[in-house]
Design a protein around this motif. Structure first.
Motif, PDB file in Angstrom:
ATOM      1  N   MET A 113       0.836  -1.212   0.000  1.00 27.80           N
ATOM      2  CA  MET A 113       0.000   0.000   0.000  1.00 27.80           C
ATOM      3  C   MET A 113       0.866   1.255   0.000  1.00 27.80           C
ATOM      4  N   GLY A 114       1.939   1.246   0.785  1.00 29.80           N
ATOM      5  CA  GLY A 114       2.826   2.403   0.873  1.00 29.80           C
ATOM      6  C   GLY A 114       3.527   2.685  -0.443  1.00 29.80           C
TER       7      GLY A 114
ATOM      8  N   LEU B 175       2.389   2.123  -3.340  1.00 34.39           N
ATOM      9  CA  LEU B 175       1.425   2.589  -4.344  1.00 34.39           C
ATOM     10  C   LEU B 175       1.106   4.080  -4.184  1.00 34.39           C
ATOM     11  N   ARG B 176       1.574   4.673  -3.102  1.00 35.05           N
ATOM     12  CA  ARG B 176       1.350   6.115  -2.902  1.00 35.05           C
ATOM     13  C   ARG B 176       2.283   6.920  -3.804  1.00 35.05           C
ATOM     14  N   GLU B 177       1.853   8.130  -4.138  1.00 37.64           N
ATOM     15  CA  GLU B 177       2.715   8.987  -4.972  1.00 37.64           C
ATOM     16  C   GLU B 177       3.985   9.371  -4.225  1.00 37.64           C
TER      17      GLU B 177
END
Lengths: 155, 151
Positions: free
Chosen positions: B28-29, B31-33
């Motif tokens: 999830m981390g 996948l962050r911008e």
């Protein structure tokens, strides 16, 4: 305190945090309030506690020789719904799912897990439960749409 | 089953779940911008620690108890496929999962703050974290399937 009581209490706390977090995330979303991230943090903590205690239940069943309950349709429906919550969070993160759809899925899933956990002896098989779950997602999405529309008109 | 074996089986399950949760958080981390670098490094390192410990506890249980007392019960029962399909798959995937985790953790630690400057590598690491998470979830569920077949 026995392990069974410990696992039960943990499972209830996880459910409370998860369902509470999902409910407040929904309220913040409908009110376009930016405090939603707190609700998501609470939801994540709830999810970790819920999954750990859920597998704690499976271990207790294994240790007490009641393995037949591990193949219960209700349990596998709960596991499937937990996976849906995880995939939903992922799709929201990469912006592949509109927030209103993701929000309806999240809220319905948490309440569905709560209902399934509480409803012992539910006389429906796995596919029946999943069909009702999908109908519930549609109903919640529609309801959410109308509430949001009404709130926009009021503002 | 002795209290030690019960403890080892419970530790294997809990540590494995924590390991999968840690790598899901890394996924999830990534996948962050903007990457939360400190969080990614800590989560990946903890993920490796959890997986290795789950490996050791589960491995001991498998080598000393499962083969002798559980496998024969499952194979003689109605759900023999639980061993033949799920345990056979699980024990092989389980072997290389910590190594995938080590690759991910070492790369994240080595890259540090530079991760957002290398979008291609970041995407590949996200895929690796995704593979780890999906395989981890699969072997977790496989464990439940196998436990339910002991009758």
């Amino acid at each position: 305190m026995s392990w069974e009581i410990f696992v039960t209490i943990s499972h209830i706390i996880g459910t409370v945090l998860g369902v509470g977090g999902a409910t407040f995330a929904e309220i913040f979303y409908l009110k376009t309030d930016k405090n939603g991230s707190v609700a998501y943090t609470v939801m994540r903590i709830g999810m970790i506690i819920l999954v750990l205690s859920g597998f704690g239940y499976l271990l207790l069943l294994r240790f007490s020789g009641q393995e037949q309950y591990i193949y219960s349709p209700r349990l596998w429906a709960k596991l499937t719904i937990t996976l849906v919550i995880l995939v939903n969070a992922l799709l929201l993160q990469i912006h592949k799912l509109p927030i209103k759809v993701g929000s309806a899925i999240s809220l319905t899933s948490w309440y569905a897990a709560l209902v399934l956990g509480a409803w012992r002896g539910l006389p429906v098989g796995y596919f029946g439960i999943m069909a009702w779950y999908m109908v519930a997602i549609l109903a919640v999405a529609l309801l959410q749409h109308f509430i949001r529309k009404k709130m926009i008109v009021k503002a | 089953m002795t209290p030690l074996l019960k403890f080892l089986l419970a530790a294997h399950v809990v540590l494995g779940l924590l390991g999968v949760a840690a790598f899901y958080a890394v996924w999830m981390g990534l996948l962050r911008e903007t990457s939360p670098v400190k969080f990614l490094k800590a989560s990946a390192i903890w993920g490796v620690v959890f997986l290795v410990l789950s490996w050791a506890t589960g491995g001991y249980y498998y080598a000393t108890y499962y083969g002798a007392a559980v496998r024969s019960v499952i194979r003689a029962g109605q759900y023999s496929w639980a061993h033949n399909v799920f345990m056979e798959a699980k024990e092989h995937i389980f072997l290389f999962l910590p190594f995938l985790g080590i690759v991910l953790a070492v790369t994240l630690v080595a890259l540090g703050e530079r991760i957002d400057q290398k979008p291609v590598l970041k995407k590949e690491l996200a895929i690796l974290a995704g593979v780890l998470s999906v395989l981890g979830i699969f072997i977790t569920l496989a464990g439940a399937v196998i436990s339910g077949a002991v009758r």
